[in-house]
Scaffold this motif. Structure first.
Motif, mmCIF file in Angstrom:
data_model
loop_
_atom_site.group_PDB
_atom_site.id
_atom_site.type_symbol
_atom_site.label_atom_id
_atom_site.label_comp_id
_atom_site.label_asym_id
_atom_site.label_seq_id
_atom_site.Cartn_x
_atom_site.Cartn_y
_atom_site.Cartn_z
ATOM 1 N N TYR A 193 1.568 0.684 0.992
ATOM 2 C CA TYR A 193 1.939 2.101 1.115
ATOM 3 C C TYR A 193 1.688 2.808 -0.211
ATOM 4 C CZ TYR A 193 3.869 3.010 5.721
ATOM 5 O OH TYR A 193 3.996 3.256 7.073
ATOM 6 N N VAL A 194 1.298 4.100 -0.126
ATOM 7 C CA VAL A 194 0.991 4.895 -1.312
ATOM 8 C C VAL A 194 1.536 6.305 -1.132
ATOM 9 C CG1 VAL A 194 -1.249 5.786 -0.491
ATOM 10 C CG2 VAL A 194 -0.868 5.464 -2.964
ATOM 11 N N ARG A 195 1.850 6.945 -2.246
ATOM 12 C CA ARG A 195 2.257 8.352 -2.200
ATOM 13 C C ARG A 195 0.999 9.217 -2.106
ATOM 14 N NH1 ARG A 195 7.343 10.400 -5.702
ATOM 15 N NH2 ARG A 195 6.435 12.347 -4.915
ATOM 16 N N TYR A 218 6.440 0.217 14.701
ATOM 17 C CA TYR A 218 5.600 -0.603 15.567
ATOM 18 C C TYR A 218 4.142 -0.523 15.130
ATOM 19 C CZ TYR A 218 3.855 -2.903 19.749
ATOM 20 O OH TYR A 218 3.251 -3.790 20.606
ATOM 21 N N ASP A 219 3.693 0.657 14.707
ATOM 22 C CA ASP A 219 2.319 0.799 14.202
ATOM 23 C C ASP A 219 2.080 -0.117 13.008
ATOM 24 O OD1 ASP A 219 1.902 2.740 16.112
ATOM 25 O OD2 ASP A 219 2.281 4.413 14.751
ATOM 26 N N ASN A 220 3.062 -0.179 12.126
ATOM 27 C CA ASN A 220 2.935 -1.053 10.955
ATOM 28 C C ASN A 220 2.784 -2.515 11.371
ATOM 29 O OD1 ASN A 220 3.078 1.079 9.192
ATOM 30 N ND2 ASN A 220 5.192 0.720 8.566
ATOM 31 N N PRO A 228 -7.332 4.319 -1.628
ATOM 32 C CA PRO A 228 -8.187 3.196 -2.039
ATOM 33 C C PRO A 228 -8.443 2.222 -0.895
ATOM 34 C CG PRO A 228 -5.947 2.844 -2.800
ATOM 35 C CD PRO A 228 -5.981 4.224 -2.202
ATOM 36 N N LYS A 229 -9.605 1.584 -0.952
ATOM 37 C CA LYS A 229 -9.948 0.565 0.040
ATOM 38 C C LYS A 229 -10.271 -0.776 -0.623
ATOM 39 C CE LYS A 229 -11.783 3.844 3.481
ATOM 40 N NZ LYS A 229 -10.718 3.612 4.487
ATOM 41 N N THR A 230 -11.104 -0.742 -1.664
ATOM 42 C CA THR A 230 -11.476 -1.988 -2.352
ATOM 43 C C THR A 230 -10.467 -2.296 -3.452
ATOM 44 O OG1 THR A 230 -12.820 -0.936 -4.053
ATOM 45 C CG2 THR A 230 -13.893 -1.434 -1.941
ATOM 46 N N LEU A 255 -1.934 2.189 3.849
ATOM 47 C CA LEU A 255 -3.313 2.017 3.386
ATOM 48 C C LEU A 255 -3.980 0.845 4.101
ATOM 49 C CD1 LEU A 255 -2.832 2.318 -0.476
ATOM 50 C CD2 LEU A 255 -3.915 4.017 1.017
ATOM 51 N N ASP A 256 -5.304 0.817 4.052
ATOM 52 C CA ASP A 256 -6.013 -0.400 4.424
ATOM 53 C C ASP A 256 -5.681 -1.474 3.387
ATOM 54 O OD1 ASP A 256 -7.251 0.878 6.539
ATOM 55 O OD2 ASP A 256 -9.022 1.425 5.363
ATOM 56 N N PHE A 257 -5.672 -2.719 3.833
ATOM 57 C CA PHE A 257 -5.441 -3.809 2.885
ATOM 58 C C PHE A 257 -6.622 -3.906 1.930
ATOM 59 C CE2 PHE A 257 -2.778 -4.902 6.509
ATOM 60 C CZ PHE A 257 -1.578 -5.173 5.873
ATOM 61 N N PRO A 258 -6.378 -4.166 0.629
ATOM 62 C CA PRO A 258 -7.464 -4.152 -0.353
ATOM 63 C C PRO A 258 -8.542 -5.187 -0.047
ATOM 64 C CG PRO A 258 -5.452 -5.100 -1.292
ATOM 65 C CD PRO A 258 -5.076 -4.499 0.019
#
Length: 511
Positions: free
Chosen positions: A179-181, A434-436, A193-195, A327-330
């Protein structure tokens, strides 16, 4: 003559009364003997006609409303009324719970059922002949247990062909999600961020570029917790998770001794050296970790899937400008990503070998996972919640006031995601609970060893896990060089790891 006759009559009366007493004593002795053979003791009759069972639970420091306790509340009464059992509950302090169970087992004064989340504890006492197999009781009285617990969970509690625990399944596929602000990203003109490299740049910006705009150097790049907790997605970027068994070249190997783990430690150590990782992480227990989120010091972390109703919600209440997104997982250097996948079993309900009440324990758990589960998990309908158009509407005040019920509900849970969704949506769809879980499920990395802990795990795991936590923390903090990892691998193997690996692969070759 009358005196003699009277004397004879008196003697007759004495003998008659004495005979009655002897007959009564014999009857009582026979009854006691029969009761013992039938598994009924004095404690079984203290509740009247109901059989009494004594169970030991971990209530996770939950509080009871005024006037209630573990043995005096509507949910335990609900189970008693529907099973015709007089259930006595003991809840040792959550701190050092398993140590307290060890003292109990050593005392010889044992209950009829014990709850634990530690599989090594179970195996240890099976090896000592301290627990009894439950196959016969389950066959006779466990219809709903069989229906609601998957085969892989039963496999996890089967030792030498016999079932030694009633398992409660992990109803959630994993725990951690990034999670990010978003408001901080927007302030600094950054994209989510993704990578792994992009994650690192966000950490650097959050640490160095005053994302909260208060003119102070008081924000963190990344916050994690003691023993490297909350780093699961970063290990996932290197394709593994700690403390799991992974197939390599036809055999299972322990993930924490692999080169990928060393690479992850190197990455985290670099973050620490560059000041992007919270310098106090080794002291971050749950309370102060969550305080750093809630107070606005941190804007990026691996959240539990339910933190949106915890520290994230508190932060948003404290700061109306705060906006959090998942976020997407790094993605790591080889394009890998993932997070922790949970084991199939979360709780083990065992019956000490001294108990004569295994059947009653199974009857209780069978009701709790079947007919009684929804009430124990959700609360009483039309009180804690109501149903409208297929949706559950929760009275949050009563839900929170009745949270103590989860001590009972968590003893035994079915493998039913529909019920999970019903409950989580009722807590507020805006929290994305549930989405998480669905996002975690799609990215979870699972342990490939699904058997019960081996005999050597029971002997060595506690020591080896402590060694791992200490060495890994020192490497990340720069108190030990990265090469210390190779020494750790050698020591892990010598101090029981090789024997554990041998036993794990014996299971793997026979599964």
């Amino acid at each position: 003559m009358r005196i003699k006759i009277k004397g004879v009559e008196m003697m007759k009366g004495k003998y008659y009364r004495l005979s009655l007493i002897v007959m009564l004593l014999l009857t009582l002795l026979i009854a006691c003997s029969s009761n013992q053979e039938a598994g009924i003791s004095k404690k079984d009759n203290e509740g009247g006609d109901k059989e009494q069972i004594e169970i030991v639970l971990n209530n996770a420091s939950r509080n009871y409303p005024k006037g209630m306790d573990a043995n005096n509340n509507p949910y335990i009464e609900y189970i008693r009324d529907n099973t015709d059992l007089d259930i006595k509950v003991t809840t040792p302090s959550s701190d050092g719970y398993n140590e307290k169970l060890n003292v109990m087992m050593a005392s010889g004064d044992l209950p009829d059922m014990i709850y634990t989340t530690d599989p090594s504890w179970v195996v240890n006492y099976v090896n000592q002949n301290g627990l009894q197999p439950l196959d016969d009781a389950i066959d006779k009285y466990g219809e709903d247990l069989k229906k609601n617990i998957p085969e892989e969970a039963w496999e996890h509690v089967t030792i030498a062909g016999k079932i030694y625990a009633i398992p409660s399944v992990n109803t959630y596929p994993g725990t951690m999600i990034m999670y990010v602000r978003k408001d901080w990203l927007d302030t600094l003109n950054l994209e989510p961020p993704k990578t792994l490299d992009e994650y690192t740049e966000v950490m650097r910006a959050f640490k160095e570029e005053d994302p909260d705009g208060n003119g102070k150097d008081d924000t963190l790049g990344l916050v994690i917790a003691e023993n490297l907790a909350r780093t699961e997605p970063f290990f996932g970027a290197f394709g593994i998770q700690r403390n799991q068994w992974i197939e390599r070249d036809g055999e299972l190997v322990y993930s924490s001794i692999l080169p990928e783990t060393k690479e992850t430690l190197e990455y985290l150590s670099t973050l620490y050296q560059d000041g992007l990782l919270d310098k106090e992480f080794a002291l971050n227990k749950t309370e102060n970790f969550e305080e750093k989120i809630a107070s606005g010091k941190a804007g990026l972390f691996a959240a539990t899937w339910y933190d949106t109703r915890g520290p994230i919600l508190t932060n948003e209440q404290n700061d109306p400008e705060a906006e959090w997104i998942s976020l997407d997982f790094p993605l790591g250097p080889n394009g890998e990503s993932g997070t922790d996948g949970t084991a199939p079993v979360r709780v083990y309900n065992v019956v000490p070998v001294t108990s004569k009440q295994a059947d009653s324990v199974v009857k209780m758990l069978n009701f709790m996972i079947g007919e009684g589960y929804e009430t124990l998990k959700f609360g009483f309908e039309d009180d804690v919640y109501t149903m409208e158009d297929g949706k559950m509407l929760t009275d949050f005040e009563k839900h929170n006031n009745h949270l103590y019920r989860l001590t009972l509900a968590e003893m035994i849970e079915p493998d039913n995601l529909d019920l999970v969704k019903l409950r989580l949506d009722s807590l507020g769809e805006e929290f994305h609970l549930y989405d998480n879980l669905q996002k975690i499920k799609e990215n979870a990395i699972y342990d490939e060893f699904l058997g019960t802990p081996t005999e050597s795990m029971g002997k060595f795991n506690a020591k080896l896990n402590k060694l791992e936590a200490e060495v890994f923390t020192k490497i990340v903090m720069g108190e030990a060089p990265l090469d210390k990892f190779d020494q750790f691998v050698d020591e892990w193997k010598k101090e029981g790891g090789d024997q554990i690996t041998k036993e794990v692969n014996e299971w793997y070759s026979n599964k």
